[in-house]
Design a protein around this motif. Sequence first.
Motif, PDB file in Angstrom:
ATOM      1  N   THR A 138       1.763  18.549  -2.361  1.00 41.29           N
ATOM      2  CA  THR A 138       3.061  19.234  -2.242  1.00 41.29           C
ATOM      3  C   THR A 138       4.234  18.315  -2.564  1.00 41.29           C
ATOM      4  OG1 THR A 138       3.058  18.728   0.108  1.00 41.29           O
ATOM      5  CG2 THR A 138       2.229  20.908  -0.535  1.00 41.29           C
ATOM      6  N   ARG A 139       4.004  17.009  -2.508  1.00 37.51           N
ATOM      7  CA  ARG A 139       5.125  16.088  -2.722  1.00 37.51           C
ATOM      8  C   ARG A 139       4.606  14.712  -3.136  1.00 37.51           C
ATOM      9  NH1 ARG A 139       9.644  15.966   1.711  1.00 37.51           N
ATOM     10  NH2 ARG A 139      11.025  14.434   0.810  1.00 37.51           N
ATOM     11  N   ILE A 140       5.260  14.118  -4.145  1.00 37.12           N
ATOM     12  CA  ILE A 140       4.954  12.717  -4.493  1.00 37.12           C
ATOM     13  C   ILE A 140       6.285  11.992  -4.635  1.00 37.12           C
ATOM     14  CG2 ILE A 140       3.902  11.126  -6.141  1.00 37.12           C
ATOM     15  CD1 ILE A 140       2.024  13.375  -7.009  1.00 37.12           C
ATOM     16  N   GLU A 141       6.457  10.914  -3.869  1.00 39.51           N
ATOM     17  CA  GLU A 141       7.685  10.108  -3.980  1.00 39.51           C
ATOM     18  C   GLU A 141       7.319   8.710  -4.450  1.00 39.51           C
ATOM     19  OE1 GLU A 141      10.092   9.997  -0.457  1.00 39.51           O
ATOM     20  OE2 GLU A 141      10.373  12.175  -0.471  1.00 39.51           O
TER      21      GLU A 141
ATOM     22  N   GLY B  46       0.817  -1.212   0.000  1.00 39.56           N
ATOM     23  CA  GLY B  46       0.000   0.000   0.000  1.00 39.56           C
ATOM     24  C   GLY B  46       0.848   1.258   0.000  1.00 39.56           C
ATOM     25  N   ASP B  47       0.197   2.385  -0.205  1.00 40.37           N
ATOM     26  CA  ASP B  47       0.864   3.696  -0.201  1.00 40.37           C
ATOM     27  C   ASP B  47       0.755   4.326   1.186  1.00 40.37           C
ATOM     28  OD1 ASP B  47       1.083   3.306  -2.912  1.00 40.37           O
ATOM     29  OD2 ASP B  47      -0.541   4.679  -3.444  1.00 40.37           O
ATOM     30  N   GLU B  48       1.653   5.265   1.455  1.00 41.19           N
ATOM     31  CA  GLU B  48       1.502   6.095   2.662  1.00 41.19           C
ATOM     32  C   GLU B  48       1.155   7.506   2.216  1.00 41.19           C
ATOM     33  OE1 GLU B  48       4.484   3.514   5.450  1.00 41.19           O
ATOM     34  OE2 GLU B  48       4.807   5.687   5.351  1.00 41.19           O
ATOM     35  N   ILE B  49       0.255   8.119   2.959  1.00 35.97           N
ATOM     36  CA  ILE B  49      -0.215   9.464   2.604  1.00 35.97           C
ATOM     37  C   ILE B  49      -0.222  10.311   3.875  1.00 35.97           C
ATOM     38  CG2 ILE B  49      -2.225  10.782   1.770  1.00 35.97           C
ATOM     39  CD1 ILE B  49      -3.041   8.362   0.106  1.00 35.97           C
ATOM     40  N   VAL B  50       0.292  11.528   3.761  1.00 36.55           N
ATOM     41  CA  VAL B  50       0.215  12.484   4.873  1.00 36.55           C
ATOM     42  C   VAL B  50      -0.670  13.640   4.413  1.00 36.55           C
ATOM     43  CG1 VAL B  50       1.513  14.079   6.353  1.00 36.55           C
ATOM     44  CG2 VAL B  50       2.532  11.884   5.679  1.00 36.55           C
ATOM     45  N   VAL B  51      -1.669  13.976   5.220  1.00 32.22           N
ATOM     46  CA  VAL B  51      -2.542  15.119   4.903  1.00 32.22           C
ATOM     47  C   VAL B  51      -2.550  16.066   6.100  1.00 32.22           C
ATOM     48  CG1 VAL B  51      -4.877  15.867   4.255  1.00 32.22           C
ATOM     49  CG2 VAL B  51      -4.015  13.696   3.424  1.00 32.22           C
TER      50      VAL B  51
ATOM     51  N   PHE C  20       6.833   7.266  -7.581  1.00 32.28           N
ATOM     52  CA  PHE C  20       6.536   7.232  -9.016  1.00 32.28           C
ATOM     53  C   PHE C  20       6.209   8.639  -9.486  1.00 32.28           C
ATOM     54  CE2 PHE C  20       5.602   2.996  -7.475  1.00 32.28           C
ATOM     55  CZ  PHE C  20       6.324   2.226  -8.370  1.00 32.28           C
ATOM     56  N   GLU C  21       6.443   8.882 -10.773  1.00 35.54           N
ATOM     57  CA  GLU C  21       6.165  10.211 -11.313  1.00 35.54           C
ATOM     58  C   GLU C  21       4.682  10.368 -11.622  1.00 35.54           C
ATOM     59  OE1 GLU C  21       8.194  12.384 -14.635  1.00 35.54           O
ATOM     60  OE2 GLU C  21       9.891  11.432 -13.587  1.00 35.54           O
ATOM     61  N   LEU C  22       4.047  11.268 -10.895  1.00 36.43           N
ATOM     62  CA  LEU C  22       2.619  11.526 -11.085  1.00 36.43           C
ATOM     63  C   LEU C  22       2.388  13.027 -10.964  1.00 36.43           C
ATOM     64  CD1 LEU C  22       1.178   8.644  -8.884  1.00 36.43           C
ATOM     65  CD2 LEU C  22       0.795   8.900 -11.338  1.00 36.43           C
ATOM     66  N   PRO C  23       1.320  13.542 -11.569  1.00 35.43           N
ATOM     67  CA  PRO C  23       1.102  14.985 -11.545  1.00 35.43           C
ATOM     68  C   PRO C  23       0.813  15.544 -10.149  1.00 35.43           C
ATOM     69  CG  PRO C  23      -0.510  13.857 -12.959  1.00 35.43           C
ATOM     70  CD  PRO C  23       0.328  12.807 -12.355  1.00 35.43           C
ATOM     71  N   LEU C  24       1.436  16.698  -9.847  1.00 36.10           N
ATOM     72  CA  LEU C  24       1.132  17.406  -8.594  1.00 36.10           C
ATOM     73  C   LEU C  24      -0.165  18.202  -8.734  1.00 36.10           C
ATOM     74  CD1 LEU C  24       4.678  18.783  -7.652  1.00 36.10           C
ATOM     75  CD2 LEU C  24       3.378  17.091  -6.360  1.00 36.10           C
ATOM     76  N   ASN C  25      -0.510  18.556  -9.982  1.00 35.22           N
ATOM     77  CA  ASN C  25      -1.754  19.298 -10.220  1.00 35.22           C
ATOM     78  C   ASN C  25      -2.955  18.460  -9.744  1.00 35.22           C
ATOM     79  OD1 ASN C  25      -4.047  20.468 -11.252  1.00 35.22           O
ATOM     80  ND2 ASN C  25      -3.195  20.862 -13.282  1.00 35.22           N
ATOM     81  N   PRO C  26      -3.705  18.967  -8.757  1.00 31.75           N
ATOM     82  CA  PRO C  26      -4.817  18.169  -8.201  1.00 31.75           C
ATOM     83  C   PRO C  26      -5.853  17.759  -9.252  1.00 31.75           C
ATOM     84  CG  PRO C  26      -4.635  20.289  -7.068  1.00 31.75           C
ATOM     85  CD  PRO C  26      -3.574  20.279  -8.124  1.00 31.75           C
ATOM     86  N   LEU C  27      -5.981  18.539 -10.303  1.00 30.84           N
ATOM     87  CA  LEU C  27      -6.992  18.205 -11.322  1.00 30.84           C
ATOM     88  C   LEU C  27      -6.529  17.057 -12.222  1.00 30.84           C
ATOM     89  CD1 LEU C  27      -8.130  21.803 -12.329  1.00 30.84           C
ATOM     90  CD2 LEU C  27      -9.280  20.181 -10.801  1.00 30.84           C
ATOM     91  N   GLU C  28      -5.226  16.735 -12.152  1.00 24.34           N
ATOM     92  CA  GLU C  28      -4.687  15.644 -12.979  1.00 24.34           C
ATOM     93  C   GLU C  28      -4.312  14.433 -12.141  1.00 24.34           C
ATOM     94  OE1 GLU C  28      -1.396  17.162 -15.219  1.00 24.34           O
ATOM     95  OE2 GLU C  28      -2.572  18.870 -15.921  1.00 24.34           O
ATOM     96  N   ASN C  29      -4.534  14.511 -10.839  1.00 22.68           N
ATOM     97  CA  ASN C  29      -4.182  13.419  -9.941  1.00 22.68           C
ATOM     98  C   ASN C  29      -5.471  12.911  -9.285  1.00 22.68           C
ATOM     99  OD1 ASN C  29      -3.283  11.957  -7.519  1.00 22.68           O
ATOM    100  ND2 ASN C  29      -1.265  12.706  -8.101  1.00 22.68           N
ATOM    101  N   VAL C  30      -5.661  11.592  -9.275  1.00 18.73           N
ATOM    102  CA  VAL C  30      -6.911  11.035  -8.744  1.00 18.73           C
ATOM    103  C   VAL C  30      -7.138  11.454  -7.286  1.00 18.73           C
ATOM    104  CG1 VAL C  30      -6.895   9.071 -10.330  1.00 18.73           C
ATOM    105  CG2 VAL C  30      -5.864   8.831  -8.084  1.00 18.73           C
ATOM    106  N   ALA C  31      -6.039  11.616  -6.525  1.00 22.40           N
ATOM    107  CA  ALA C  31      -6.173  12.041  -5.119  1.00 22.40           C
ATOM    108  C   ALA C  31      -6.776  13.439  -5.052  1.00 22.40           C
ATOM    109  CB  ALA C  31      -4.809  12.027  -4.433  1.00 22.40           C
TER     110      ALA C  31
ATOM    111  N   PHE D 211      -6.434  21.975   2.594  1.00 25.12           N
ATOM    112  CA  PHE D 211      -5.607  20.801   2.935  1.00 25.12           C
ATOM    113  C   PHE D 211      -4.437  20.692   1.980  1.00 25.12           C
ATOM    114  CE2 PHE D 211      -9.818  19.886   4.452  1.00 25.12           C
ATOM    115  CZ  PHE D 211      -9.585  19.348   5.704  1.00 25.12           C
ATOM    116  N   GLU D 212      -3.308  20.145   2.488  1.00 21.48           N
ATOM    117  CA  GLU D 212      -2.228  19.763   1.580  1.00 21.48           C
ATOM    118  C   GLU D 212      -1.815  18.323   1.849  1.00 21.48           C
ATOM    119  OE1 GLU D 212       0.404  23.070   2.430  1.00 21.48           O
ATOM    120  OE2 GLU D 212       1.628  21.758   3.711  1.00 21.48           O
ATOM    121  N   MET D 213      -1.273  17.698   0.796  1.00 28.04           N
ATOM    122  CA  MET D 213      -1.032  16.251   0.862  1.00 28.04           C
ATOM    123  C   MET D 213       0.357  15.876   0.355  1.00 28.04           C
ATOM    124  SD  MET D 213      -3.111  13.375  -1.293  1.00 28.04           S
ATOM    125  CE  MET D 213      -4.441  13.261  -0.141  1.00 28.04           C
ATOM    126  N   GLU D 214       0.961  14.884   1.022  1.00 31.72           N
ATOM    127  CA  GLU D 214       2.189  14.258   0.511  1.00 31.72           C
ATOM    128  C   GLU D 214       1.850  12.794   0.233  1.00 31.72           C
ATOM    129  OE1 GLU D 214       5.051  14.691   3.646  1.00 31.72           O
ATOM    130  OE2 GLU D 214       4.835  16.874   3.659  1.00 31.72           O
TER     131      GLU D 214
END
Length: 307
Positions: free
Chosen positions: A47-50, A31-36, A52-63, A80-83
Amino acid sequence: MRNEIKIFSPATVANVSCGFDVLGFCLDTIGDEIVVRKSKEKGFRITRIEGFELPLNPLENVAGVAALALLNDINLDFGFEMEIYKKIKPGSGIGSSSASASGSVFAINELLGRPYTRHQLTHFAMKGEALASGIEHADNIAPALFGGFTLVKSNAPIQVLELPSPKALYATLIHPEIEIKTSDSRAVLPKQIPLQLAITQWANVGSLVHALHTNDYQLLSSALQDVVIEPYRKGLIPHFDSIKKQSVLAGALGCGISGSGPSIFALSEGLATAKSVEKSMRDVYSKSGIPFNTYVSKINSKGIKIL
Ligand SMILES: Nc1ncnc2c1ncn2[C@@H]1O[C@H](COP(=O)(O)OP(=O)(O)O)[C@@H](O)[C@H]1O
Ligand SMILES: N[C@@H](CCOP(=O)(O)O)C(=O)O
């Protein structure tokens, strides 16, 4: 009320052979770890994705899409902000996108003091899942949010049934390191299916649910068949037929495509058998030259965990 939360958002196996878009179960060790955390600024930022390369733009990221669906429903004067610490490879067939979408809304709900039910969270998370696969399906999200085995009775309104998870059941997975996007593996499916195949498939879904309720491993084994989807998708997964044959010879109750692939799952009664199945899968792929990972996991009855 706390201002920050760290969660483990699990990988999940959708479809479980016969239950395309409705059945799923939750894995324990992957599983993934997520900090909010809450932020003074309104809205939602990644604010941060470690990993795999995925978009930080919230509209392009499923999260982000899932989070914004929730935040559009509630009036807040903060944001809210998320890592995201991503361990599940996108396009793996074990619910990588769902882990982000469901983890995102779960964490925000916790920080808000749980105003939403898990059914409502499923509804928001599905908006994120639609970005990845082109369709709102909840068969990965439901097991991540509810834990164990789940059946999505209806998408609108969302209705999730929590099924029992027999204690002795273990999952074995092989993840060949090729990417199959859910949207692509949905594109190979027919729009209509013959009535005879539909009859076989829904008999298997009903039998699988009954087998989980009655701990009937023999019935479970006979129900773990997919006569509708697998014939169209298996050609996308190298050595699928050999993996399936060797898994069953090694004692698995059944074996099939995990979600939309390329991962393949098997279910076994007992950890020792699940490990023999893992060895049989490794033997098939070791000769292939394709990089792969394997996992053995019990069924995670809790779903997302607060760390
Ligand atoms: N947070 C995220 N986690 C995983 N995939 C994401 C995320 N945000 C956007 N995506 C996109 O979703 C797609 C992967 O989802 P999908 O094809 O459903 O595979 P999976 O079975 O891994 O969920 C990729 O195109 C990926 O770029
Ligand atoms: N029911 C969906 C499940 C997709 O699961 P994923 O783990 O591959 O995202 C489908 O089979 O298309």
